[in-house]
Design a protein around this motif. Sequence first.
Motif, PDB file in Angstrom:
ATOM      1  N   ILE A 187       1.805  -8.957  -9.869  1.00  0.00           N
ATOM      2  CA  ILE A 187       1.191  -7.940  -9.018  1.00  0.00           C
ATOM      3  C   ILE A 187       2.219  -7.509  -7.982  1.00  0.00           C
ATOM      4  N   TYR A 188       2.265  -6.223  -7.684  1.00  0.00           N
ATOM      5  CA  TYR A 188       3.185  -5.686  -6.682  1.00  0.00           C
ATOM      6  C   TYR A 188       2.386  -4.986  -5.590  1.00  0.00           C
ATOM      7  N   ASN A 189       2.738  -5.290  -4.338  1.00  0.00           N
ATOM      8  CA  ASN A 189       2.104  -4.664  -3.177  1.00  0.00           C
ATOM      9  C   ASN A 189       3.117  -3.778  -2.464  1.00  0.00           C
ATOM     10  N   THR A 190       2.614  -2.724  -1.831  1.00  0.00           N
ATOM     11  CA  THR A 190       3.463  -2.040  -0.876  1.00  0.00           C
ATOM     12  C   THR A 190       3.668  -2.990   0.298  1.00  0.00           C
ATOM     13  N   LEU A 191       4.885  -3.052   0.817  1.00  0.00           N
ATOM     14  CA  LEU A 191       5.195  -3.960   1.920  1.00  0.00           C
ATOM     15  C   LEU A 191       4.805  -3.304   3.228  1.00  0.00           C
ATOM     16  N   GLY A 192       3.721  -3.807   3.825  1.00  0.00           N
ATOM     17  CA  GLY A 192       3.258  -3.215   5.068  1.00  0.00           C
ATOM     18  C   GLY A 192       2.936  -1.747   4.878  1.00  0.00           C
ATOM     19  N   LYS A 193       3.213  -0.972   5.915  1.00  0.00           N
ATOM     20  CA  LYS A 193       2.917   0.461   5.890  1.00  0.00           C
ATOM     21  C   LYS A 193       4.148   1.218   5.411  1.00  0.00           C
ATOM     22  N   GLN A 244      -2.503  -2.131   2.192  1.00  0.00           N
ATOM     23  CA  GLN A 244      -1.607  -2.323   1.068  1.00  0.00           C
ATOM     24  C   GLN A 244      -2.136  -1.600  -0.165  1.00  0.00           C
ATOM     25  N   HIS A 245      -1.214  -1.070  -0.966  1.00  0.00           N
ATOM     26  CA  HIS A 245      -1.559  -0.522  -2.271  1.00  0.00           C
ATOM     27  C   HIS A 245      -0.974  -1.462  -3.316  1.00  0.00           C
ATOM     28  N   THR A 246      -1.684  -1.669  -4.394  1.00  0.00           N
ATOM     29  CA  THR A 246      -1.315  -2.672  -5.380  1.00  0.00           C
ATOM     30  C   THR A 246      -1.189  -2.063  -6.769  1.00  0.00           C
ATOM     31  N   VAL A 247      -0.149  -2.484  -7.500  1.00  0.00           N
ATOM     32  CA  VAL A 247       0.011  -2.124  -8.899  1.00  0.00           C
ATOM     33  C   VAL A 247       0.332  -3.400  -9.663  1.00  0.00           C
TER      34      VAL A 247
END
Length: 357
Positions: free
Chosen positions: A11-17, A2-5
Amino acid sequence: MQHTVSSGNMIYNTLGKSGILVSKLSLGAWVSFDDQINLDTAYALMTRAYQLGCNLFDNAESYANGKAETMMGQAFHKGLKEGVWTREDLVLTTKLFGGTRGDRNTCNSKGCSRKHIVEGMQASLKRMELEYVDVVFCHRPDPLTPIEETVRAMNHVIDRGYAYYWGTSEWSAQEITEACRVADVNGLIRPLCEQPQYNIFHRHRVEIEYEPLYRDFGLGTTIWSPLAWGILSGKYSGKHIPEGSRLSLEKYKWLKDTAFSEREWQIEKTDQLKPLAQELGCTVAQLAIAWCVANPNVSTVITGATKVEQLEENFKAMDIVPKLTPEVMERIDKVVQTKPDYGSEMKMARRIRGLES
């Protein structure tokens, strides 16, 4: 991975791949939409959640037999008309499996067959008045339908533009692995994420069973029931049932019976967590939600609410996450005694495979 901003307190994560970003806290429609609240309250909840940084709103065809989707769709369009959000701002999800007619479902009006997935998806979009949802989930595994058929049906839904991504809910690691392998062999799209139950009392699947899936497939997770069906809110202490709460609803009498019998120990453990929550300056509900958020394999935690004040209290859990040091997490484990023994399970697995005597 996951990448986080971050933006503000959210906080926001990329959902899965994938490249889609989802807020660490989201809002779901289970039980509350139509069963407990009306359209005005649903709109107020969604609007306030969005103001607090939430961008994911979760639903299912079976929630209130389709009425929850209708209500969320109406609330979404009201916000669109009033300029609160745009379609691009939100991640709207739904789930297919249970149908919309309860006990009156016919044999083909539920499940994960190609027929129901396509017909169910079209019906959900019609109720929500949408051209597409961002993620559609298989709400449960279907023992009657080959997984390859389900994978191909979900890819058809994506190819038709009815959804951008697909996922699973309450599937075993073996079933998810098979779905991913079928997708890989046939050049299809894998399930992006899983929606499992996860909370302080219910941990094994997310923490142990799915561990290889995070590594091998980059699986994301959209967690449901962070408060263990409301028990971790602390409001059922002493088997007290507040008026208007989930356990007070006749429709969920089975839930009350379960909570006050086989889950009675969870009510007792929740009471034991209250002093620790007070030390951290929060409620036990905020502690429980923050605990879920702190897991790096959790993409988003789906919360529920019937009042704006309740939603605001839940979202204050983001303030507690930095306070969950390893020492605090260890204290939680000592109280609840629910942490899976990863070492023992791996040793047993190796013995079963004949790798250890």
